[in-house]
Design a protein around this motif. Structure first.
Motif, PDB file in Angstrom:
ATOM      1  N   HIS A  59       0.730  -1.229  -0.131  1.00 20.94           N
ATOM      2  CA  HIS A  59      -0.073   0.083   0.196  1.00 20.94           C
ATOM      3  C   HIS A  59       1.034   1.359   0.117  1.00 20.94           C
ATOM      4  O   HIS A  59       2.193   1.202   0.202  1.00 20.94           O
ATOM      5  CB  HIS A  59      -0.955  -0.204   1.088  1.00 20.94           C
TER       6      HIS A  59
ATOM      7  N   ALA B  70      -3.717   1.824  -7.893  1.00 16.13           N
ATOM      8  CA  ALA B  70      -4.112   1.605  -6.158  1.00 16.13           C
ATOM      9  C   ALA B  70      -5.470   1.851  -6.053  1.00 16.13           C
ATOM     10  O   ALA B  70      -6.108   2.756  -6.660  1.00 16.13           O
ATOM     11  CB  ALA B  70      -3.095   2.235  -5.664  1.00 16.13           C
TER      12      ALA B  70
ATOM     13  N   THR C 251      -4.497   6.575   2.310  1.00 14.10           N
ATOM     14  CA  THR C 251      -3.874   5.476   2.238  1.00 14.10           C
ATOM     15  C   THR C 251      -4.558   4.737   0.890  1.00 14.10           C
ATOM     16  O   THR C 251      -5.789   4.808   0.647  1.00 14.10           O
ATOM     17  CB  THR C 251      -4.139   4.483   3.215  1.00 14.10           C
TER      18      THR C 251
ATOM     19  N   THR D 116      -4.291   0.955  -1.531  1.00 12.97           N
ATOM     20  CA  THR D 116      -3.786  -0.465  -1.653  1.00 12.97           C
ATOM     21  C   THR D 116      -3.399  -0.734  -3.086  1.00 12.97           C
ATOM     22  O   THR D 116      -4.390  -0.512  -4.071  1.00 12.97           O
ATOM     23  CB  THR D 116      -4.855  -1.447  -1.041  1.00 12.97           C
TER      24      THR D 116
END
Ligand code: SAM
Length: 245
Positions: free
Chosen positions: A15, A50, A61, A63
């Motif tokens: 991540h 992501a 954030t 992933t």
């Protein structure tokens, strides 16, 4: 969605933890939501797809669900040495030449330029031009942002250009066109292109360019605005180098 530039140290296994301007831009301007996909490229020319996982905290954030290496560099790079132009004409040249994939842009201080950067504002000006170049490169999904170099006096550049081969766009010149000049083919080569200011090149600059080994090239009999000449010439060179199409 642009391919945003990140640093590889923002990657933690599978991540990515973003903070600062990019995190704020994604959350406040683009209002990305959890589950949305974003495209990110790091300085190693590695690109990540992501999925946004958390926007609640101060950062963001995501992933990683896919990644790829950038294409190997098959063509010479372009250095655009653009005489500083008035106002947003310079911004426009920086934006368009960045979209067209120039590797670096060197602001030239030319004798007949209408403006010259003020020393006390230079750092801010360069940072602003770098932002324009980086945003344009992200929007056009380039694999790295062009570098805005420290400005040079035109004649200093002509005698010290760090290129394998350099051209000067010369108005009122009845010589070789950009379609006909020989170009270096090696991927590591760097082709320089000098474009004059609103007032054109001075005689001393033309002489210095010729002494410095720059080849004079024409874009035909019509006198183009500097920004039109710059973007036309970059397009012709990038086309010939195989980057466009
Ligand atoms: N004030 C100049 C004049 O009237 O002769 C014109 C300068 S032009 C606005 C600015 C720059 O664009 C020139 O210095 C040159 O680098 C480039 N340029 C414009 N037209 C060109 C052409 N037909 N061929 C080559 N370069 C050109």
């Amino acid at each position: 969605m642009p391919a945003f530039f990140i640093r590889s140290d923002e990657i933690r296994e599978d991540h990515i933890v973003l903070s600062g301007d990019l995190s704020r831009h994604l959350k406040a301007s683009l209002r990305v939501k959890v589950g949305e996909s974003i495209l990110l490229t790091d300085e190693r020319r590695r690109r990540y797809r992501a999925r946004v996982a958390d926007v609640a905290g101060p950062g963001l954030t995501a992933t990683i669900y896919d990644s790829q290496e950038g294409p190997e560099e098959k063509w010479p790079s372009l250095l655009l040495a653009q005489a500083v132009l008035k106002g947003d004409h310079m911004d426009w040249v920086i934006q368009k030449s960045s979209e067209l994939g120039v590797r670096s842009i060197l602001p030239l201080i030319a004798r007949r330029g209408v403006v010259r950067p003020r020393p006390d504002r230079l750092a801010g000006q360069l940072a602003r031009w770098q932002r324009i170049a980086t945003e344009a490169a992200q929007q056009s999904e380039q694999w790295e942002p062009p570098r805005i170099l420290e400005p040079l006096d035109s004649e200093a550049f002509f005698f010290s250009h760090p290129t394998s081969q350099a051209f000067i766009l010369l108005e009122h010149h009845r010589g070789t066109g950009l379609l006909d000049v020989a170009l270096p083919a090696k991927a590591g080569a760097c082709i320089g292109l000098a474009v004059g200011p609103e007032g054109g090149w001075a005689r001393e600059e033309i002489e210095a360019a010729q002494e410095g080994g720059l080849h004079s090239v024409t874009l035909g009999p019509q006198i183009l605005r500097a920004e039109t000449a710059a973007v036309s010439a970059v397009s012709i060179l990038q086309c010939r180098l195989g980057r466009l199409g």
